[in-house]
Design a protein around this motif. Structure first.
Motif, PDB file in Angstrom:
ATOM      1  N   LYS A  29       0.589  -1.167   0.534  1.00 60.61           N
ATOM      2  CA  LYS A  29      -0.451   0.042   0.206  1.00 60.61           C
ATOM      3  C   LYS A  29       1.160   1.061  -0.006  1.00 60.61           C
ATOM      4  O   LYS A  29       0.514   2.442   0.493  1.00 60.61           O
ATOM      5  CB  LYS A  29      -0.752  -0.142   0.984  1.00 60.61           C
ATOM      6  N   TRP A  30       2.174   1.694  -0.217  1.00 60.64           N
ATOM      7  CA  TRP A  30       2.809   2.315  -0.461  1.00 60.64           C
ATOM      8  C   TRP A  30       2.274   3.519  -1.759  1.00 60.64           C
ATOM      9  O   TRP A  30       2.833   4.154  -1.021  1.00 60.64           O
ATOM     10  CB  TRP A  30       4.397   1.945  -0.628  1.00 60.64           C
ATOM     11  N   LYS A  31       1.603   3.284  -2.705  1.00 59.22           N
ATOM     12  CA  LYS A  31       1.247   3.879  -3.365  1.00 59.22           C
ATOM     13  C   LYS A  31      -0.130   5.178  -2.051  1.00 59.22           C
ATOM     14  O   LYS A  31      -0.100   6.825  -3.134  1.00 59.22           O
ATOM     15  CB  LYS A  31       0.567   3.500  -4.325  1.00 59.22           C
ATOM     16  N   GLU A  32      -0.680   4.550  -1.900  1.00 51.28           N
ATOM     17  CA  GLU A  32      -1.309   5.251  -0.677  1.00 51.28           C
ATOM     18  C   GLU A  32      -0.231   6.446   0.328  1.00 51.28           C
ATOM     19  O   GLU A  32      -0.516   7.454   0.144  1.00 51.28           O
ATOM     20  CB  GLU A  32      -2.062   3.788  -0.058  1.00 51.28           C
ATOM     21  N   PHE A  33       0.726   6.069   0.937  1.00 49.32           N
ATOM     22  CA  PHE A  33       1.553   6.608   1.798  1.00 49.32           C
ATOM     23  C   PHE A  33       1.945   7.780   1.241  1.00 49.32           C
ATOM     24  O   PHE A  33       1.970   8.804   1.747  1.00 49.32           O
ATOM     25  CB  PHE A  33       2.725   5.595   2.589  1.00 49.32           C
ATOM     26  N   PHE A  34       2.553   7.747  -0.796  1.00 50.34           N
ATOM     27  CA  PHE A  34       2.631   8.478  -1.020  1.00 50.34           C
ATOM     28  C   PHE A  34       1.884   9.106  -2.207  1.00 50.34           C
ATOM     29  O   PHE A  34       2.813  10.517  -2.910  1.00 50.34           O
ATOM     30  CB  PHE A  34       4.447   8.577  -2.096  1.00 50.34           C
ATOM     31  N   LYS A  35       0.881   8.871  -2.120  1.00 55.69           N
ATOM     32  CA  LYS A  35       0.227   9.455  -2.760  1.00 55.69           C
ATOM     33  C   LYS A  35      -0.149   9.570  -3.961  1.00 55.69           C
ATOM     34  O   LYS A  35      -0.491  10.473  -5.275  1.00 55.69           O
ATOM     35  CB  LYS A  35      -0.549  10.615  -2.110  1.00 55.69           C
ATOM     36  N   ASN A  36       1.202   8.144  -4.360  1.00 57.73           N
ATOM     37  CA  ASN A  36       1.076   8.138  -6.881  1.00 57.73           C
ATOM     38  C   ASN A  36       1.774   7.152  -6.386  1.00 57.73           C
ATOM     39  O   ASN A  36       1.823   6.359  -5.525  1.00 57.73           O
ATOM     40  CB  ASN A  36       2.192   9.841  -6.577  1.00 57.73           C
ATOM     41  N   ASP A  37       2.159   6.628  -7.823  1.00 56.20           N
ATOM     42  CA  ASP A  37       2.017   5.813  -8.498  1.00 56.20           C
ATOM     43  C   ASP A  37       3.652   5.320  -9.351  1.00 56.20           C
ATOM     44  O   ASP A  37       4.074   4.761  -9.652  1.00 56.20           O
ATOM     45  CB  ASP A  37       1.389   5.260  -9.890  1.00 56.20           C
ATOM     46  N   ASN A  38       4.570   6.848  -8.872  1.00 54.82           N
ATOM     47  CA  ASN A  38       5.774   6.781  -9.018  1.00 54.82           C
ATOM     48  C   ASN A  38       6.437   5.405  -8.092  1.00 54.82           C
ATOM     49  O   ASN A  38       6.693   4.215  -6.967  1.00 54.82           O
ATOM     50  CB  ASN A  38       7.086   7.750  -8.435  1.00 54.82           C
ATOM     51  N   GLU A  39       8.152   4.644  -9.415  1.00 60.83           N
ATOM     52  CA  GLU A  39       8.396   3.950  -8.236  1.00 60.83           C
ATOM     53  C   GLU A  39       9.134   4.238  -7.238  1.00 60.83           C
ATOM     54  O   GLU A  39       9.599   5.292  -7.611  1.00 60.83           O
ATOM     55  CB  GLU A  39       9.902   4.459  -9.278  1.00 60.83           C
TER      56      GLU A  39
END
Length: 217
Positions: A29-39
């Protein structure tokens, strides 16, 4: 060298929005933490943070995660990130720092969540009976493969030649291709290097830095 305990370090880390003290909840769920889809680029053993701070402020379309076990060290990484981003008038939105033991890293990231790992001057553990503690040892590489994307890279730097040579074989055994290799990084044709605090200090003393990029097949 034994670090002096700093009782104020943990409260300062816990009060920081980009320090993650409960990283297991973000597995997958790291996309949720960063609020983006970046690598995600991961530094294992980020020390005082110069490397991750300068990378993250320069490469804003990647998310950077730094891990170190000592609060007394990570608190300075937190401050370094704040300093570098402030100097560049940029918002800290692509950095996460995690205080944890690296041996449990596979519980923090899910399959295909990480695109690159940085191993900068990891402890060389020169005695043979301690080799399995090396962060480049095959058992660790197998852990990383659980969350690395196919084709992902591991960038490895050290000033210990024996450790470097052994690590070349570890990477090969674990199914990585050596894409780039030099025994003298600072006199090589590699142009993307960002120096760590340790590297800056010891390169001034004339110590050669060894570097390789290993790619997961």
């Amino acid at each position: 060298m034994r670090l002096r305990r700093k009782p104020w370090a943990r409260p300062e880390l816990e009060a920081c929005r980009f320090v993650v003290t409960n990283p297991y909840q973000y597995k997958g769920k790291w996309k949720e933490f960063f609020k983006n889809d970046n690598e995600i680029y991961l530094e294992l053993g980020c020390g005082r943070g110069k490397f991750i701070a300068e990378n993250a402020v320069k490469i804003k379309d990647k998310n950077f995660v730094g891990i170190d076990i000592k609060d007394e060290v990570l608190v300075y990484a937190k401050r370094k990130v704040e300093e570098v981003f402030n100097e560049n008038n940029k918002e800290i939105d692509n950095v996460a720092l995690i205080p944890m033991e690296i041996a449990f890293i596979e519980n923090v990231f899910d399959k295909d969540e990480v695109s690159r790992i940085y191993l900068n001057f990891s402890t060389p553990w020169p005695k043979k009976r301690h080799n399995k503690r090396r962060l480049t040892y095959v058992t660790f590489l197998e852990r990383y493969k659980k969350f690395l994307k196919k084709g992902s890279e591991i960038w490895f730097k050290t000033d210990q030649e024996g450790f470097f040579n052994d690590s070349i074989e570890y990477f090969k055994e674990a199914g990585f291709d050596i894409e780039y290799l030099t025994y003298d990084l600072h006199n090589s044709d590699f142009k993307e290097n960002i120096m760590t605090e340790y590297e800056t200090k010891f390169s001034k003393m004339g110590m050669k830095i060894m570097f390789l990029i290993a790619r997961l097949k």
